[in-house]
Design a protein around this motif. Structure first.
Motif, PDB file in Angstrom:
ATOM      1  N   HIS A  20      21.964  25.463  69.909  1.00 34.98           N
ATOM      2  CA  HIS A  20      20.759  26.241  69.186  1.00 34.98           C
ATOM      3  C   HIS A  20      20.213  27.285  68.167  1.00 34.98           C
ATOM      4  CE1 HIS A  20      18.376  24.020  71.917  1.00 34.98           C
ATOM      5  NE2 HIS A  20      18.952  24.632  72.836  1.00 34.98           N
ATOM      6  N   TRP A  21      21.946  27.664  67.594  1.00 32.91           N
ATOM      7  CA  TRP A  21      22.520  28.040  65.986  1.00 32.91           C
ATOM      8  C   TRP A  21      21.155  28.436  64.886  1.00 32.91           C
ATOM      9  CZ3 TRP A  21      21.555  28.167  61.162  1.00 32.91           C
ATOM     10  CH2 TRP A  21      22.212  29.413  60.350  1.00 32.91           C
ATOM     11  N   ASP A  22      19.267  27.535  64.360  1.00 30.53           N
ATOM     12  CA  ASP A  22      18.535  27.694  63.960  1.00 30.53           C
ATOM     13  C   ASP A  22      18.078  28.202  64.259  1.00 30.53           C
ATOM     14  OD1 ASP A  22      17.896  25.519  65.095  1.00 30.53           O
ATOM     15  OD2 ASP A  22      17.212  25.218  64.317  1.00 30.53           O
ATOM     16  N   VAL A  23      17.820  28.416  65.531  1.00 29.25           N
ATOM     17  CA  VAL A  23      16.766  29.356  66.405  1.00 29.25           C
ATOM     18  C   VAL A  23      17.174  31.489  66.776  1.00 29.25           C
ATOM     19  CG1 VAL A  23      15.721  30.604  68.436  1.00 29.25           C
ATOM     20  CG2 VAL A  23      15.908  27.930  67.416  1.00 29.25           C
ATOM     21  N   ASP A  24      19.173  30.846  67.061  1.00 32.44           N
ATOM     22  CA  ASP A  24      19.601  31.988  67.723  1.00 32.44           C
ATOM     23  C   ASP A  24      20.051  32.896  66.405  1.00 32.44           C
ATOM     24  OD1 ASP A  24      19.911  31.122  70.075  1.00 32.44           O
ATOM     25  OD2 ASP A  24      21.835  30.657  70.011  1.00 32.44           O
ATOM     26  N   SER A  25      20.314  32.184  65.288  1.00 30.63           N
ATOM     27  CA  SER A  25      20.374  33.199  63.630  1.00 30.63           C
ATOM     28  C   SER A  25      19.009  34.115  63.468  1.00 30.63           C
ATOM     29  CB  SER A  25      20.738  32.352  62.649  1.00 30.63           C
ATOM     30  OG  SER A  25      19.963  31.232  62.557  1.00 30.63           O
ATOM     31  N   ARG A  26      18.269  33.512  63.867  1.00 32.31           N
ATOM     32  CA  ARG A  26      16.923  33.940  63.068  1.00 32.31           C
ATOM     33  C   ARG A  26      16.493  35.261  63.990  1.00 32.31           C
ATOM     34  NH1 ARG A  26      15.018  28.430  62.463  1.00 32.31           N
ATOM     35  NH2 ARG A  26      13.653  28.219  64.269  1.00 32.31           N
ATOM     36  N   HIS A  27      16.299  34.586  65.453  1.00 30.45           N
ATOM     37  CA  HIS A  27      16.852  36.305  66.450  1.00 30.45           C
ATOM     38  C   HIS A  27      17.759  37.526  65.978  1.00 30.45           C
ATOM     39  CE1 HIS A  27      13.688  35.262  68.934  1.00 30.45           C
ATOM     40  NE2 HIS A  27      14.720  33.995  69.313  1.00 30.45           N
ATOM     41  N   PHE A  28      18.690  36.843  65.723  1.00 31.89           N
ATOM     42  CA  PHE A  28      20.373  37.522  65.275  1.00 31.89           C
ATOM     43  C   PHE A  28      19.449  38.752  63.741  1.00 31.89           C
ATOM     44  CE2 PHE A  28      23.573  35.439  67.165  1.00 31.89           C
ATOM     45  CZ  PHE A  28      23.536  36.486  68.373  1.00 31.89           C
ATOM     46  N   LEU A  29      18.995  37.771  63.024  1.00 33.51           N
ATOM     47  CA  LEU A  29      18.568  38.240  61.897  1.00 33.51           C
ATOM     48  C   LEU A  29      17.981  39.305  61.610  1.00 33.51           C
ATOM     49  CD1 LEU A  29      18.305  36.468  58.423  1.00 33.51           C
ATOM     50  CD2 LEU A  29      16.816  38.667  58.939  1.00 33.51           C
ATOM     51  N   ALA A  30      16.476  38.565  62.424  1.00 38.63           N
ATOM     52  CA  ALA A  30      15.197  39.892  62.326  1.00 38.63           C
ATOM     53  C   ALA A  30      15.902  41.365  63.423  1.00 38.63           C
ATOM     54  CB  ALA A  30      14.526  39.620  63.901  1.00 38.63           C
ATOM     55  N   GLN A  31      16.903  41.119  64.333  1.00 43.01           N
ATOM     56  CA  GLN A  31      17.106  42.586  65.321  1.00 43.01           C
ATOM     57  C   GLN A  31      17.653  43.029  64.177  1.00 43.01           C
ATOM     58  OE1 GLN A  31      18.707  40.265  68.450  1.00 43.01           O
ATOM     59  NE2 GLN A  31      17.457  39.242  69.337  1.00 43.01           N
ATOM     60  N   PHE A  32      18.475  42.688  63.933  1.00 46.11           N
ATOM     61  CA  PHE A  32      19.214  43.343  62.580  1.00 46.11           C
ATOM     62  C   PHE A  32      18.788  44.396  61.885  1.00 46.11           C
ATOM     63  CE2 PHE A  32      21.654  43.840  58.753  1.00 46.11           C
ATOM     64  CZ  PHE A  32      22.767  44.560  58.788  1.00 46.11           C
ATOM     65  N   ARG A  33      17.454  44.111  60.866  1.00 47.33           N
ATOM     66  CA  ARG A  33      16.851  44.132  60.301  1.00 47.33           C
ATOM     67  C   ARG A  33      16.189  45.516  60.802  1.00 47.33           C
ATOM     68  NH1 ARG A  33      14.955  41.916  55.186  1.00 47.33           N
ATOM     69  NH2 ARG A  33      14.143  43.249  54.088  1.00 47.33           N
ATOM     70  N   ALA A  34      15.725  45.376  61.982  1.00 49.99           N
ATOM     71  CA  ALA A  34      14.570  46.661  62.774  1.00 49.99           C
ATOM     72  C   ALA A  34      15.751  47.285  63.151  1.00 49.99           C
ATOM     73  CB  ALA A  34      14.134  45.185  64.249  1.00 49.99           C
ATOM     74  N   GLU A  35      17.380  47.217  63.500  1.00 43.82           N
ATOM     75  CA  GLU A  35      17.935  48.607  63.486  1.00 43.82           C
ATOM     76  C   GLU A  35      18.277  49.466  61.979  1.00 43.82           C
ATOM     77  OE1 GLU A  35      20.292  47.177  66.097  1.00 43.82           O
ATOM     78  OE2 GLU A  35      19.092  45.449  67.523  1.00 43.82           O
ATOM     79  N   THR A  36      17.975  48.698  61.198  1.00 46.41           N
ATOM     80  CA  THR A  36      19.212  49.388  60.190  1.00 46.41           C
ATOM     81  C   THR A  36      18.461  49.203  59.070  1.00 46.41           C
ATOM     82  OG1 THR A  36      19.322  47.233  59.403  1.00 46.41           O
ATOM     83  CG2 THR A  36      21.415  47.563  60.764  1.00 46.41           C
TER      84      THR A  36
END
Length: 314
Positions: A169-185
């Motif tokens: 489920h790359w489309d879902v996983d990639s959105r999670h990764f992106l949102a988490q990256f933004r929150a942390e950086t």
């Protein structure tokens, strides 16, 4: 102009545009020039002067109180992760951003190696991968061949076809990764290493470009995820993330087999003789190295290269 204030301004505008008048109990009296709430409506609902709120969206040199941030979070329907993100941007309840470490300490590598068949790797605060175990190298054999400047989790998720093909489920996983990256950086989002990475991704990936413009923010949460490995087939893994208290700039990402799914056996098979490759291994992406070639390359390497983060960010 302060980088955190600029990010806060963009974030508030984006969230304001995503809240409908009906969602906050207001009547919509006709067509609006822009979607979502007007500034004056946010001001009224939050008990903040219109001038003050306008200054926030203009990235003026002001510092909102905790009370103001809490009121805006309620009006803009922010999630807990988004609320925490805004607090960090204004310097409240925000630990100092950790600098990227140069290499993975020996004791952390020993911990990765002790995880056996569970794929695991270590990342820095800007998500550069600085270490991994043999199970992760079997899971993603290309990791050792990726240039150090590209060995970044977000970069691989959005640009590497082999990594994308692993995610059912790359489309879902990639959105999670992106949102988490933004929150942390978020507090360091305009610092050169992060800014360069974001700009490269904008140029390389339309999916990243569209997702980044949405200003999604979320905290990491452990969850079960599904993968499709070209050699052993379906893998049902629990995704965990651990922080090292003595090395706060390093997180360990660990995948463990979900019981009753047959994944534990397939993880063990994945690390067996690389020449015992099933027919699924022929499902390759044109123009990229083959899985078999990567596995052969991995056998020639004595262990994961430990690039310095300074070199990775140049």
């Amino acid at each position: 102009m302060n980088e955190a204030r600029t990010e806060l301004a963009h974030f508030l505008r984006t969230k304001r545009h995503h809240v409908s008048p009906a969602a906050v109990g207001l009547e919509d009296h006709g067509r609006r020039r822009t979607p979502g709430l007007r500034r004056e409506e946010v001001s009224l609902l939050s008990g903040v002067s219109l001038t003050w709120y306008t200054w926030l969206e203009q990235a003026r040199d002001i510092t909102p109180s905790r009370q103001v941030v809490d009121a805006l979070a309620k009006t803009l329907r922010l999630t807990e992760a988004e609320h925490s993100y805004v607090l960090r941007l204004v310097g409240q309840s925000a630990p100092r951003p950790q600098d990227d470490v140069d290499q993975l300490p020996a004791h952390a590598q020993q911990l990765l190696d002790a995880l056996g068949d569970s794929p695991a790797y270590a990342i820095t605060p800007t998500w550069f991968i600085i270490g991994w175990n043999s199970a992760y190298q079997a899971f993603y054999p290309g990791i050792a061949a990726v240039p150090p400047e590209d060995r970044n989790l977000l970069w691989l998720v959005f640009t590497d076809q082999q990594v994308q093909s692993l995610h059912t489920h790359w489309d879902v996983d990639s959105r999670h990764f992106l949102a988490q990256f933004r929150a942390e950086t978020g507090p360091r989002i305009h610092q050169p290493p992060v800014a360069r990475l974001v700009e490269r991704l904008r140029q390389a990936s339309p999916d990243f470009r569209a997702g980044w413009a949405g200003h999604g923010v979320e905290q990491f949460s452990a969850r079960e995820r599904q993968f499709r490995h070209p050699v052993v087939g379906d893998l049902h893994l629990a995704h965990h993330r651990l922080s090292l208290t003595d090395d706060p700039g390093i997180d360990l990402v660990v995948y463990t087999a979900v019981p009753g799914t047959g994944t534990a056996e397939r993880l063990a098979q994945m690390q067996s003789d690389p020449d015992e490759v099933g027919p699924e291994a022929s499902n390759l992406h044109a123009g990229q190295p083959s899985w078999g070639g990567w596995r052969a390359d991995a056998r020639r390497r004595p262990g994961p290269e430990r690039p310095s983060c300074a070199a990775s960010q140049r």
